[in-house]
Design a protein around this motif. Structure first.
Motif: not given
Length: 149
Positions: A54-62
């Motif tokens: 698997a891969t984990l990616i950091c994302c951001f909300t609005e």
């Protein structure tokens, strides 16, 4: 005296349980690879886990809050052999929330935690009215015998 706002301390964690036991991994990088292969950022110890599972990616909300998205397979799009189950459902991609249970294979699980606690700033106290209260019973006389008041 100046008041400083309380700063929230935030951290993303994976609590992993695999063939080598239980451990906590604090997440701070933008991308992680998970799997049993030696070059993975987070190694999962089990023969039932794919080399690049698997891969984990950091994302951001609005609003600017960070969260991690987990994707089945490696960064090139090759999916794992056993897939991913999040909270009992098989998924290819999922935006993780606090308490989500990730199953990679038999006896290989992780729980995602988003911890937030208040952190109070520390600074020297320059308050001219700061006083320390002393118990009068603790005062010593000239002959080093406790003085009773």
């Amino acid at each position: 005296m100046t008041d400083q706002a309380v700063q929230p301390e935030k951290e993303h964690c994976l609590i992993i349980q695999d063939d080598k036991g239980r451990r906590v991994v604090r997440l701070s990088q933008p991308v992680y690879s998970l799997g049993r292969f030696h070059d993975c950022d987070i190694r999962l110890r089990s023969q039932f886990v794919s080399r690049h599972h698997a891969t984990l990616i950091c994302c951001f909300t609005e609003e600017g809050e960070s969260f991690y998205r987990i994707i089945d397979g490696d960064a090139k799009g090759k999916i794992s052999s056993n897939g991913l189950r999040i909270n009992g459902r098989k998924v290819l991609s999922y935006d993780l929330k606090h308490g989500d249970k990730i199953v990679f294979g038999p006896q290989v699980i992780a729980v995602y935690e988003y911890r937030q606690r208040d952190q109070f700033p520390t600074q020297p106290n320059n308050d001219p009215f700061d006083i320390t209260l002393i118990d009068p019973a603790m005062m010593m006389s000239d002959d080093d015998e406790p003085t009773q008041l």
